[in-house]
Design an enzyme around this catalytic site. Sequence first.
Site, mmCIF file in Angstrom:
data_model
loop_
_atom_site.group_PDB
_atom_site.id
_atom_site.type_symbol
_atom_site.label_atom_id
_atom_site.label_comp_id
_atom_site.label_asym_id
_atom_site.label_seq_id
_atom_site.Cartn_x
_atom_site.Cartn_y
_atom_site.Cartn_z
ATOM 1 N N TYR A 284 -19.011 -0.645 49.793
ATOM 2 C CA TYR A 284 -19.828 -1.686 50.429
ATOM 3 C C TYR A 284 -21.248 -1.182 50.681
ATOM 4 O O TYR A 284 -22.233 -1.891 50.429
ATOM 5 C CB TYR A 284 -19.148 -2.098 51.740
ATOM 6 C CG TYR A 284 -19.785 -3.251 52.466
ATOM 7 C CD1 TYR A 284 -19.526 -4.561 52.090
ATOM 8 C CD2 TYR A 284 -20.627 -3.028 53.553
ATOM 9 C CE1 TYR A 284 -20.096 -5.630 52.774
ATOM 10 C CE2 TYR A 284 -21.194 -4.081 54.242
ATOM 11 C CZ TYR A 284 -20.927 -5.381 53.845
ATOM 12 O OH TYR A 284 -21.492 -6.434 54.528
ATOM 13 N N LYS B 152 -24.596 -2.800 49.041
ATOM 14 C CA LYS B 152 -25.573 -3.449 49.911
ATOM 15 C C LYS B 152 -26.935 -2.759 49.870
ATOM 16 O O LYS B 152 -27.971 -3.413 50.001
ATOM 17 C CB LYS B 152 -25.040 -3.509 51.345
ATOM 18 C CG LYS B 152 -23.919 -4.525 51.541
ATOM 19 C CD LYS B 152 -24.312 -5.903 51.025
ATOM 20 C CE LYS B 152 -23.338 -6.979 51.433
ATOM 21 N NZ LYS B 152 -23.677 -8.294 50.813
ATOM 22 N N ALA C 15 -22.970 -11.206 62.090
ATOM 23 C CA ALA C 15 -22.408 -12.351 62.804
ATOM 24 C C ALA C 15 -20.908 -12.157 62.918
ATOM 25 O O ALA C 15 -20.305 -11.371 62.173
ATOM 26 C CB ALA C 15 -22.719 -13.655 62.060
ATOM 27 N N SER D 215 -16.238 -17.421 40.021
ATOM 28 C CA SER D 215 -16.439 -16.096 40.596
ATOM 29 C C SER D 215 -17.775 -15.522 40.156
ATOM 30 O O SER D 215 -18.156 -15.611 38.988
ATOM 31 C CB SER D 215 -15.315 -15.147 40.172
ATOM 32 O OG SER D 215 -15.607 -13.820 40.569
#
Length: 305
Positions: free
Chosen positions: A166, A170, A198, A74
């Site tokens: 998130y 990011k 994607a 991890s």
Amino acid sequence: MTQLRFDDRVAVITGAGRGLGRAYAELLAARGARVVVNDSGGTMRGDAVEADVAAEVVREIRGFGGTAVASTDSVATPAGGESIIDTALNTYGRIDILIHNAGNVRPGSLTEMSFEDFEAVLDVHLRGAFHLVRAAFPRMCAAGYGRVVLTSSIGGLYGNQKVANYAVAKSAMIGLSNVIALEGAAVGVKSNVIVPAALTRMAEGIDTSDYPPMQPELVAPAVGWLAHESCSVTGEMLVAIAGRVARAYIAETPGVYQPSWTIEQIAGHLDAIRDTDGRNWILPVVPSAHIDHITKSFALATEGQ
């Protein structure tokens, strides 16, 4: 055009068991790279292991004559990050390319998101990036060569609802990559950010019937170029979505200088302060955006005295 290859290069790619990471691993391996396919095989929340997907990708790469080894550590812990890089060093004797793609998602509104879910996402995306970079960067510096590609998102650039964890993680990729680019510039280490989109398992539950083709293979070439020795940029961001590749960048308006301000004057000059008339400052991270920002700002103050 001569094919850009990765012969004798060693690449560590996280989150490489599925989706985008798998496309990156297969492309680099097909071009001659020796690849560490890292993936814990976890769920999208990252709270359970589903399958040994890293081994499956390794089998596929070896099946077409490529070279790869699996890693299931991890990224979320310092020990895990060190172990992933050690897999490259112990197996292939070097680390040339680091692509951090591993991620998890735990959505929730700002009024609902738990502290646990906030931290769990930062552990994989942001702290995971640092754990890997902290282990790989000194080796790259010592070797006088390295390519680092960190993964941001349009959620990191522009935000989105119900994904504060998130978005924070990011957006932080940009700052981390810039520091790597600055500190690595003198020793041949370049770092850039990919902002990909994607159709992967992250799109589950979304109606994508009207979407254009958005397979991970459309993103992989942009990552491949950023990871290649011929990459000519550092401290930059490339966007790759549905066949479109573009540069994203941070800019400043020239702004307005006054020797002193009141709240009311800020309000009165707001249009000029915000004016994006084509004279914007675009300051390259390398070699000196930080200093250029200060120098140009001070110059306005000096001229106005």
